[in-house]
Design a protein around this motif. Structure first.
Motif, mmCIF file in Angstrom:
data_model
loop_
_atom_site.group_PDB
_atom_site.id
_atom_site.type_symbol
_atom_site.label_atom_id
_atom_site.label_comp_id
_atom_site.label_asym_id
_atom_site.label_seq_id
_atom_site.Cartn_x
_atom_site.Cartn_y
_atom_site.Cartn_z
ATOM 1 N N PHE A 117 29.402 -24.983 48.007
ATOM 2 C CA PHE A 117 29.062 -23.615 47.656
ATOM 3 C C PHE A 117 29.746 -23.244 46.341
ATOM 4 O O PHE A 117 30.832 -23.728 46.027
ATOM 5 C CB PHE A 117 29.507 -22.651 48.761
ATOM 6 C CG PHE A 117 28.812 -22.904 50.074
ATOM 7 C CD1 PHE A 117 27.623 -22.275 50.372
ATOM 8 C CD2 PHE A 117 29.349 -23.784 51.007
ATOM 9 C CE1 PHE A 117 26.977 -22.501 51.577
ATOM 10 C CE2 PHE A 117 28.716 -24.028 52.211
ATOM 11 C CZ PHE A 117 27.518 -23.383 52.497
ATOM 12 N N SER A 118 29.102 -22.383 45.606
ATOM 13 C CA SER A 118 29.681 -21.941 44.338
ATOM 14 C C SER A 118 30.905 -21.065 44.602
ATOM 15 O O SER A 118 30.812 -20.069 45.323
ATOM 16 C CB SER A 118 28.651 -21.164 43.527
ATOM 17 O OG SER A 118 29.219 -20.713 42.323
ATOM 18 N N PRO A 119 32.058 -21.396 44.017
ATOM 19 C CA PRO A 119 33.266 -20.584 44.242
ATOM 20 C C PRO A 119 33.304 -19.309 43.402
ATOM 21 O O PRO A 119 34.191 -18.484 43.594
ATOM 22 C CB PRO A 119 34.397 -21.535 43.850
ATOM 23 C CG PRO A 119 33.785 -22.447 42.838
ATOM 24 C CD PRO A 119 32.344 -22.609 43.229
ATOM 25 N N PHE A 120 32.350 -19.148 42.492
ATOM 26 C CA PHE A 120 32.311 -17.949 41.651
ATOM 27 C C PHE A 120 30.886 -17.764 41.139
ATOM 28 O O PHE A 120 30.018 -18.630 41.317
ATOM 29 C CB PHE A 120 33.293 -18.044 40.476
ATOM 30 C CG PHE A 120 33.273 -19.377 39.759
ATOM 31 C CD1 PHE A 120 32.237 -19.723 38.893
ATOM 32 C CD2 PHE A 120 34.290 -20.298 39.961
ATOM 33 C CE1 PHE A 120 32.212 -20.943 38.249
ATOM 34 C CE2 PHE A 120 34.289 -21.539 39.320
ATOM 35 C CZ PHE A 120 33.237 -21.848 38.461
ATOM 36 N N ASP A 121 30.642 -16.610 40.522
ATOM 37 C CA ASP A 121 29.341 -16.369 39.914
ATOM 38 C C ASP A 121 29.137 -17.308 38.733
ATOM 39 O O ASP A 121 30.067 -17.584 37.967
ATOM 40 C CB ASP A 121 29.235 -14.928 39.408
ATOM 41 C CG ASP A 121 29.089 -13.913 40.535
ATOM 42 O OD1 ASP A 121 28.746 -14.329 41.660
ATOM 43 O OD2 ASP A 121 29.317 -12.721 40.289
ATOM 44 N N VAL A 122 27.918 -17.802 38.578
ATOM 45 C CA VAL A 122 27.563 -18.637 37.424
ATOM 46 C C VAL A 122 26.331 -18.011 36.756
ATOM 47 O O VAL A 122 25.287 -17.916 37.387
ATOM 48 C CB VAL A 122 27.252 -20.077 37.844
ATOM 49 C CG1 VAL A 122 26.894 -20.920 36.615
ATOM 50 C CG2 VAL A 122 28.425 -20.700 38.600
ATOM 51 N N PRO A 123 26.436 -17.562 35.509
ATOM 52 C CA PRO A 123 27.665 -17.440 34.723
ATOM 53 C C PRO A 123 28.634 -16.454 35.369
ATOM 54 O O PRO A 123 28.219 -15.547 36.077
ATOM 55 C CB PRO A 123 27.181 -16.922 33.369
ATOM 56 C CG PRO A 123 25.707 -17.097 33.355
ATOM 57 C CD PRO A 123 25.250 -17.073 34.762
ATOM 58 N N SER A 124 29.901 -16.613 35.055
ATOM 59 C CA SER A 124 30.896 -15.724 35.643
ATOM 60 C C SER A 124 30.907 -14.363 34.968
ATOM 61 O O SER A 124 31.391 -13.387 35.540
ATOM 62 C CB SER A 124 32.285 -16.368 35.557
ATOM 63 O OG SER A 124 32.599 -16.695 34.218
ATOM 64 N N HIS A 125 30.380 -14.268 33.725
ATOM 65 C CA HIS A 125 30.316 -13.006 32.998
ATOM 66 C C HIS A 125 28.982 -12.930 32.269
ATOM 67 O O HIS A 125 28.358 -13.955 31.969
ATOM 68 C CB HIS A 125 31.452 -12.885 31.969
ATOM 69 C CG HIS A 125 32.814 -12.917 32.578
ATOM 70 N ND1 HIS A 125 33.471 -14.097 32.840
ATOM 71 C CD2 HIS A 125 33.637 -11.918 32.991
ATOM 72 C CE1 HIS A 125 34.650 -13.833 33.384
ATOM 73 N NE2 HIS A 125 34.771 -12.523 33.484
ATOM 74 N N GLN A 126 28.570 -11.736 31.971
ATOM 75 C CA GLN A 126 27.391 -11.559 31.126
ATOM 76 C C GLN A 126 27.689 -12.145 29.754
ATOM 77 O O GLN A 126 28.721 -11.875 29.153
ATOM 78 C CB GLN A 126 27.064 -10.071 31.015
ATOM 79 C CG GLN A 126 25.850 -9.765 30.160
ATOM 80 C CD GLN A 126 25.481 -8.300 30.207
ATOM 81 O OE1 GLN A 126 24.797 -7.863 31.119
ATOM 82 N NE2 GLN A 126 25.955 -7.532 29.235
ATOM 83 N N ASN A 127 26.766 -13.010 29.259
ATOM 84 C CA ASN A 127 27.018 -13.657 27.971
ATOM 85 C C ASN A 127 25.714 -13.857 27.219
ATOM 86 O O ASN A 127 24.618 -13.640 27.737
ATOM 87 C CB ASN A 127 27.770 -14.975 28.168
ATOM 88 C CG ASN A 127 26.929 -16.012 28.886
ATOM 89 O OD1 ASN A 127 26.177 -16.753 28.257
ATOM 90 N ND2 ASN A 127 27.030 -16.065 30.214
ATOM 91 N N THR A 128 25.844 -14.302 25.988
ATOM 92 C CA THR A 128 24.687 -14.451 25.118
ATOM 93 C C THR A 128 24.078 -15.843 25.216
ATOM 94 O O THR A 128 24.794 -16.843 25.362
ATOM 95 C CB THR A 128 25.053 -14.156 23.659
ATOM 96 O OG1 THR A 128 23.941 -14.463 22.818
ATOM 97 C CG2 THR A 128 26.257 -14.977 23.214
ATOM 98 N N ALA A 129 22.740 -15.898 25.123
ATOM 99 C CA ALA A 129 22.032 -17.171 25.240
ATOM 100 C C ALA A 129 21.811 -17.835 23.891
ATOM 101 O O ALA A 129 21.280 -18.942 23.843
ATOM 102 C CB ALA A 129 20.687 -16.946 25.932
ATOM 103 N N MET A 130 22.180 -17.161 22.785
ATOM 104 C CA MET A 130 22.014 -17.782 21.465
ATOM 105 C C MET A 130 22.898 -17.084 20.436
ATOM 106 O O MET A 130 23.457 -16.013 20.705
ATOM 107 C CB MET A 130 20.547 -17.759 21.017
ATOM 108 C CG MET A 130 19.922 -16.397 20.909
ATOM 109 S SD MET A 130 18.258 -16.508 20.186
ATOM 110 C CE MET A 130 17.532 -17.798 21.155
ATOM 111 N N ASP A 131 22.981 -17.701 19.261
ATOM 112 C CA ASP A 131 23.722 -17.094 18.161
ATOM 113 C C ASP A 131 22.948 -15.893 17.627
ATOM 114 O O ASP A 131 21.707 -15.902 17.577
ATOM 115 C CB ASP A 131 23.925 -18.097 17.025
ATOM 116 C CG ASP A 131 24.767 -19.290 17.443
ATOM 117 O OD1 ASP A 131 25.372 -19.231 18.527
ATOM 118 O OD2 ASP A 131 24.800 -20.272 16.684
ATOM 119 N N GLY A 132 23.666 -14.845 17.238
ATOM 120 C CA GLY A 132 22.990 -13.684 16.678
ATOM 121 C C GLY A 132 23.884 -12.468 16.673
ATOM 122 O O GLY A 132 25.108 -12.568 16.489
#
Length: 663
Positions: free
Chosen positions: A294-309
C-alpha cells in the motif's frame, strides 16, 4: 500489517525463545484412540500425522526460527522428552489453557534474569497448527520496537482481518501483567493482551493458521503434510479416468493421454508452496509478491507542476485578453513551496516537479509566454488546473499499489522505490533439484573422454538454464546417476528430504524396467504416463517422499518440449502465478506436412513470406527428438493439434516462437 520493512541492521539481533503449547486436554479429539489416548482422553500433540507426531511437524517449522525451544506439557512426559526439547509444566493447576503455558514460560525466562533485557522475546505457537509461516518470527520481530510489549499474528478471515491470539511474540517483562490477569480469573488470551501496548502483524495467507481440532482436520493435515505440493490420490484418479477414455488410442506402453487433458489434471492437483521470505529491493526482480503493498503517502505528495514554465493563480488572469505579471521567485523540483505564498499577482518561474504554493493552480509552458524584462505576458485562453499535478492523483495514502501474487517487473520495482518500500515478502524459495540418469551419459565439464556409446549430458545444463528465468527458485544440480537401482533410490530419497521438486531426465522417467516402478512405489507414489505428443511421449508424475517428482524423457528436444508444456506451468502454479497459454501466432503451411490424428506434434520450422506478404511455415525434414541443433536452426515450433491429420499447402497453422518460450 502490510508493506512492513525489516530492519536487521541492529548491533545485536533479538534473542527469541520459542514455546509450543501442548498442555491442553484436546477435548474435541476424543473420537481418536491409540497410543496418544491416556486415561480416557487424547493428547492431540502426540497423534500420528503423516508418519510422525503432530507436534514434530510444529517443531520442524519452529526450530529454524528461534534460538531456544520449550514445550509446555502436563502429561506423557516421556513421549515429549523424546523430542529433545526442554519441557515446562503449568505452574497453575487444572489445565488452565494456553495462558497457563505462557505464564510458565515467562516465569522461566525471568528466572534466567532476562526480564529487564530488551533483546529477549518469547514466541508462542500451538501444537496443532503445523502450517504457520516459516518467516513468522522474522516478520513479527520487525514490528517489535522499544515501545511495543507484544505482537500478535493476524490474517484474512471471512472478508475481514482476524487476530490469531495463540501466535504471540511477547517480552518477558509481561509476567507481572499476566499474573494479575490470571489471579483475577481471566482466561481469554485476547482480553489480556488488548490491555497492553501491542501491534498486529498481518500475514496474507489464512490457511497458514488452520489448526487441527477434529479427526477430519487431522485427515486433511495428513494429506497436506505427506504431499504438500501435489494431491497424489486425485491425480491418480484423473489419470485412470483419462486412460480409460483413451483405450482406443493405446500404444505398447499404455493409453495415450492427450496433452491438454494431462496438463489440466496436473495443474489442478498442484498446491502452491506456503514458504515465504523477505528480500531487499535490489533483488526483487521476477519474484512473486506475497503481500499487498500500500502507498504510505499521497503520490504526488504535494501539488506540483507537470512542466517547465510559469505558475499563476487562475483568478488573476484576464478573461479574454493576455495578462502580464511580475516575475517572482524561481522554484526547483525537490525544494519546499514558498511560505507564505505571494499575495499580490505574481508569476513564479517553475521547473517540472516543483511544489506549487497554495493558490497557484495554472502552469503555462514557457514557450507560450513572452518575456519583457522582469515581466511575463501570458496569452488568453488558459484553463484552471492545466499542467498541474494534484496531490494523490496517482495514489492516495493507503491505496493498494501492488497486489499480492504479482510477479514483480522493473516497473513494479520502480514504483516500490518511489514509495520508499525497500523490502517485500515474496513466495519461495522453491527448492528444485535436477538430475540426469543413465550409464550412457557423462558430464562434459569433468574432462572425461567420451567412449563409444556415451553421450555428453546436455539435459541438466539446458534444464538449469531454463529454470533460471524464475529467481524464486533455489536450484540444486544433483549430477548424473548411473543405472544402479540402489544408488538411484538413495539419491532420490536424499533429495526428497530437502527439496520441493525433483526433475529428472532419462530412463527413470520411462518406467520400462520393473525395478524402476517398484523402486518408485517404495519411495512415494509416481504415475508413469504415455502422452499423446511428439516429441516427448513418456512422462512420470507424482511424489518421491514429500517432493513433487517430474520425470522427463531422455532425448534433449523431448526434454525441452515437455519442460515448456508441463514443467513451466507447474512451476508457475507452485509459485501462485496464474496459468498462461503459449503465445501462438497464425501462418499458412508452405508445404505438405504428414501427420496422423491422435497426438499433438511440435515440429521445428522456419518462416517465410510470399509475394502477397502472407506468412508461410516450412518444417524441418529431420524432426528427431535427439536433434538438439534444430532448436537453434529453426526459430519457431509448429503446433499440430491432436485431432488434425495431414496438412496441405495453404492450410492454416499455429506456431510459437522459441524465443517467446525462453523468455
Amino acid at each position: 500489517m502490510q508493506g512492513i520493512a525489516l530492519d536487521r541492521n541492529m548491533k545485536q539481533a533479538p534473542r527469541v525463545t520459542g514455546l509450543i503449547l501442548a498442555g491442553g486436554m484436546s477435548r474435541r479429539m476424543q473420537e481418536i484412540a491409540g497410543d496418544a489416548k491416556v486415561a480416557g482422553s487424547v493428547d492431540k500433540a502426540l497423534l500420528l500425522c503423516a508418519g510422525k507426531p503432530l507436534i514434530a511437524w510444529t517443531l520442524e517449522r519452529l526450530r529454524p526460527q528461534v534460538d531456544a525451544l520449550l514445550i509446555n506439557c502436563n502429561r506423557n512426559l516421556a513421549a515429549y522428552a523424546a523430542l529433545g526439547c526442554r519441557l515446562l509444566a503449568d505452574r497453575r493447576g487444572g489445565f488452565a489453557g494456553p495462558l497457563a503455558g505462557m505464564h510458565a514460560a515467562l516465569y522461566e525466562l525471568n528466572q534466567e534474569g532476562c526480564g529487564d533485557l530488551t533483546d529477549r522475546w518469547l514466541l508462542t505457537v500451538p501444537c496443532d497448527c503445523p502450517f504457520f509461516p516459516e518467516d513468522l518470527a522474522q516478520s513479527m520481530i520487525a514490528l517489535a520496537t522499544q515501545a511495543i510489549d507484544l505482537v500478535v499474528a493476524s490474517c484474512p478471515q471471512a472478508d475481514q482481518t482476524a487476530e490469531q491470539p495463540v501466535f504471540l511474540l511477547m517480552r518477558p517483562r509481561l509476567l507481572a501483567s499476566l499474573e494479575v490477569y490470571l489471579n483475577n480469573g481471566g482466561r481469554k488470551i485476547d482480553s489480556w493482551y488488548q490491555s497492553l501496548n501491542y501491534v498486529s502483524c498481518y500475514f496474507d495467507e489464512s490457511s497458514a493458521f488452520r489448526n487441527i481440532n477434529t479427526p477430519h482436520d487431522l485427515k486433511v493435515a495428513e494429506s497436506l503434510l505427506g504431499s504438500p505440493h501435489l494431491d497424489c490420490d486425485a491425480l491418480e484418479a484423473d489419470l485412470a479416468r483419462l486412460g480409460q477414455a483413451q483405450q482406443s488410442e493405446s500404444s505398447a506402453a499404455g493409453p495415450m493421454i492427450p496433452i491438454e487433458a494431462l496438463k489440466k489434471a496436473l495443474i489442478e492437483r498442484l498446491r502452491p508452496i506456503d514458504r515465504r521470505q523477505w528480500i531487499s529491493l535490489e533483488r526483487l526482480a521476477g519474484q512473486v509478491l506475497a503481500q499487498n503493498l500500500f502507498s504510505p503517502f499521497d503520490v504526488p505528495s504535494h501539488q506540483n507542476t507537470a512542466m517547465d514554465g510559469f505558475a499563476i493563480r487562475f483568478k488573476d488572469l484576464e478573461d479574454k485578453t493576455s495578462s502580464d505579471f511580475v516575475i517572482g521567485a524561481r522554484i526547483l523540483a525537490g525544494h519546499p513551496a514558498l511560505k507564505p505564498p505571494p499575495q499580490n499577482p505574481h508569476a513564479l518561474r517553475v521547473m517540472t516537479g516543483a511544489v506549487l504554493p497554495e493558490g497557484f493552480d495554472v502552469v503555462v509552458p514557457q514557450e507560450l509566454c513572452r518575456l519583457e524584462g522582469e515581466r511575463v505576458w501570458i496569452p488568453a485562453g488558459q484553463e484552471q488546473g492545466q499542467h498541474v499535478r494534484l496531490a494523490g492523483e496517482d495514489l492516495r495514502r493507503g491505496e493498494l499499489a501492488i497486489a499480492s501474487g504479482t510477479r514483480l517487473s522493473a516497473i513494479h520495482l520502480g514504483l516500490m522505490a518511489s514509495l520508499g518500500i525497500t523490502k517485500a515478502r515474496v513466495r519461495g524459495p522453491l527448492k528444485v533439484a535436477i538430475l540426469s540418469t543413465g550409464d550412457e551419459v557423462i558430464d562434459p565439464v569433468q574432462g572425461k573422454q567420451r567412449s563409444e556409446g556415451q553421450l555428453f549430458d546436455s539435459n541438466r545444463y539446458m534444464l538449469r538454464a531454463l529454470l533460471a528465468k524464475w529467481p524464486s527458485l533455489a536450484i540444486h544440480d544433483a549430477g548424473i546417476v548411473a543405472d544402479d537401482p540402489k544408488r538411484l533410490e538413495a539419491v532420490l530419497r536424499a533429495l526428497s528430504e530437502s527439496h520441493d521438486v525433483i526433475i529428472s531426465s532419462g530412463g527413470v522417467s520411462v518406467g520400462e524396467a520393473d525395478f524402476t516402478r517398484d523402486m518408485m512405489a517404495g519411495l512415494g507414489k509416481v504415475q508413469f504416463c504415455t502422452v499423446a505428443m511428439r516429441p516427448g511421449r513418456p512422462l512420470a508424475l507424482g511424489r518421491v517422499g514429500r517432493a513433487l517428482y517430474i520425470g522427463l524423457p531422455g532425448n534433449p528436444v523431448a526434454v525441452a518440449m515437455t519442460f515448456w508444456y508441463f514443467v513451466a506451468p507447474a512451476i508457475n502454479r507452485l509459485l501462485g502465478l496464474g496459468s498462461s497459454s503459449w503465445p501462438l501466432q497464425a501462418a499458412r503451411a508452405g508445404q505438405r506436412i504428414r501427420k496422423k490424428p491422435g497426438r499433438t506434434e511440435f515440429q521445428r520450422a522456419r518462416l517465410d513470406v510470399d509475394e502477397r506478404g502472407d506468412c508461410l511455415l516450412f518444417v524441418s525434414s529431420n524432426q528427431g527428438s535427439g536433434v538438439l541443433s534444430s532448436l537453434t536452426k529453426y526459430p519457431v515450433i509448429a503446433v499440430l493439434e491432436h485431432d488434425r491429420g495431414t496438412i496441405e499447402p495453404g492450410d492454416k497453422l499455429s506456431y510459437v516462437r522459441i524465443d517467446d518460450l525462453l523468455n
